[in-house]
Design an enzyme around this catalytic site. Structure first.
Site, mmCIF file in Angstrom:
data_model
loop_
_atom_site.group_PDB
_atom_site.id
_atom_site.type_symbol
_atom_site.label_atom_id
_atom_site.label_comp_id
_atom_site.label_asym_id
_atom_site.label_seq_id
_atom_site.Cartn_x
_atom_site.Cartn_y
_atom_site.Cartn_z
ATOM 1 N N HIS A 17 1.111 -1.766 0.027
ATOM 2 C CA HIS A 17 0.158 -0.301 0.056
ATOM 3 C C HIS A 17 0.700 1.364 0.392
ATOM 4 O O HIS A 17 0.266 2.372 -0.852
ATOM 5 C CB HIS A 17 -0.910 -0.055 1.026
ATOM 6 N N LYS A 41 -15.206 -8.041 4.452
ATOM 7 C CA LYS A 41 -14.337 -8.117 5.046
ATOM 8 C C LYS A 41 -15.209 -8.079 6.375
ATOM 9 O O LYS A 41 -15.083 -6.872 6.553
ATOM 10 C CB LYS A 41 -12.698 -7.699 4.792
ATOM 11 N N SER A 129 -2.751 -7.265 3.026
ATOM 12 C CA SER A 129 -3.344 -7.291 3.778
ATOM 13 C C SER A 129 -3.745 -8.759 4.682
ATOM 14 O O SER A 129 -3.413 -8.913 5.589
ATOM 15 C CB SER A 129 -4.805 -6.321 4.960
HETATM 16 O O1 PNS Z 1 -8.556 -2.228 0.476
HETATM 17 P P1 PNS Z 1 -9.949 -2.798 0.258
HETATM 18 O O2 PNS Z 1 -10.551 -3.777 0.818
HETATM 19 O O3 PNS Z 1 -9.311 -4.104 -1.143
HETATM 20 O O4 PNS Z 1 -10.496 -1.834 0.014
HETATM 21 C C1 PNS Z 1 -11.673 -2.040 -0.896
HETATM 22 C C2 PNS Z 1 -12.520 -0.444 -0.706
HETATM 23 C C3 PNS Z 1 -12.575 -0.339 0.754
HETATM 24 C C4 PNS Z 1 -12.026 0.812 -0.904
HETATM 25 C C5 PNS Z 1 -13.828 -0.730 -0.847
HETATM 26 O O5 PNS Z 1 -14.593 -2.095 -0.450
HETATM 27 C C6 PNS Z 1 -14.860 0.447 -1.464
HETATM 28 O O6 PNS Z 1 -14.883 1.042 -2.289
HETATM 29 N N1 PNS Z 1 -15.750 0.118 0.547
HETATM 30 C C7 PNS Z 1 -16.611 1.680 0.460
HETATM 31 C C8 PNS Z 1 -18.057 1.164 -0.131
HETATM 32 C C9 PNS Z 1 -18.219 1.655 -1.490
HETATM 33 O O7 PNS Z 1 -18.028 2.538 -2.499
HETATM 34 N N2 PNS Z 1 -17.977 -0.327 -2.786
HETATM 35 C C10 PNS Z 1 -18.244 0.064 -3.102
HETATM 36 C C11 PNS Z 1 -19.492 -0.143 -4.411
HETATM 37 S S1 PNS Z 1 -20.754 -1.470 -3.995
#
Ligand code: PNS
Length: 163
Positions: A17, A41, A129
């Site tokens: 990251h 998650k 992670s």
């Molecule tokens: O590090 P990650 O877990 O791969 O990140 C994923 C993340 C947090 C960027 C994604 O889950 C996200 O955008 N979450 C916020 C809610 C959202 O906008 N979801 C996408 C549309 S359903």
């Protein structure tokens, strides 16, 4: 002023990251690392507040990087910033399908929002992670996987963490 948003769950932040954030900070005038919920998650190791503190420690040397949190949709969050670009790391083809889908969902909600992918550096293509959480839960050495300044905290938390 060009602005990148580096979104993620950062549970915890890894050197992979940090590599993407550092590279984005060279391309954009300002980078906001946004710590968010990932609904897929379900067993987090760290609270959002703990993640904020760890990310702040990890980016302390990058003057144009800020840390924020948001518990709604990423595409809605990005509407606060005119012309902001999402920057995400792409490790391998296995990331592609998910990221491609997210890109299209985000564009449906916020058509002006662009996503830019930076290819993960070769030494971090295996890193995630979840790998860090798993290794930490077995007491493995996290050198080369996470920023040194947060390693002790991860090891401590892992002792109490139930997978
Ligand atoms: O590090 P990650 O877990 O791969 O990140 C994923 C993340 C947090 C960027 C994604 O889950 C996200 O955008 N979450 C916020 C809610 C959202 O906008 N979801 C996408 C549309 S359903």
């Amino acid at each position: 002023m060009s602005l990148a948003i580096c979104p993620g769950s950062f549970d915890p932040i890894t050197l992979g990251h940090l590599d993407i954030i550092r590279r984005a900070s060279k391309i954009f005038d300002k980078v906001i690392v946004c710590i968010m919920y990932n609904a897929t998650k379900t067993k987090p190791m760290f609270t959002i507040d703990e993640r904020v503190e760890m990310v702040k420690k990890a980016v302390a040397d990058y003057p144009n990087v800020e840390v924020d949190t948001y518990d709604g949709l990423l595409a809605e969050y990005a509407k606060r910033f005119d012309g902001a670009v999402l920057v995400k790391g792409m490790r391998a083809t296995s990331d592609f399908e998910y990221e491609f889908q997210m890109n299209h969902i985000n564009k449906k909600i916020n058509p002006a929002l662009e996503t830019m992918f930076l290819a993960a550096s070769e030494k971090y293509t295996f890193l995630s992670s979840s790998v860090v959480r798993e290794m930490a839960s077995y007491g493995a050495d996290l050198t080369g996987f996470v920023p040194p300044e947060i390693m002790a905290e991860i090891n401590e938390k892992a002792k109490l963490w139930k997978k």
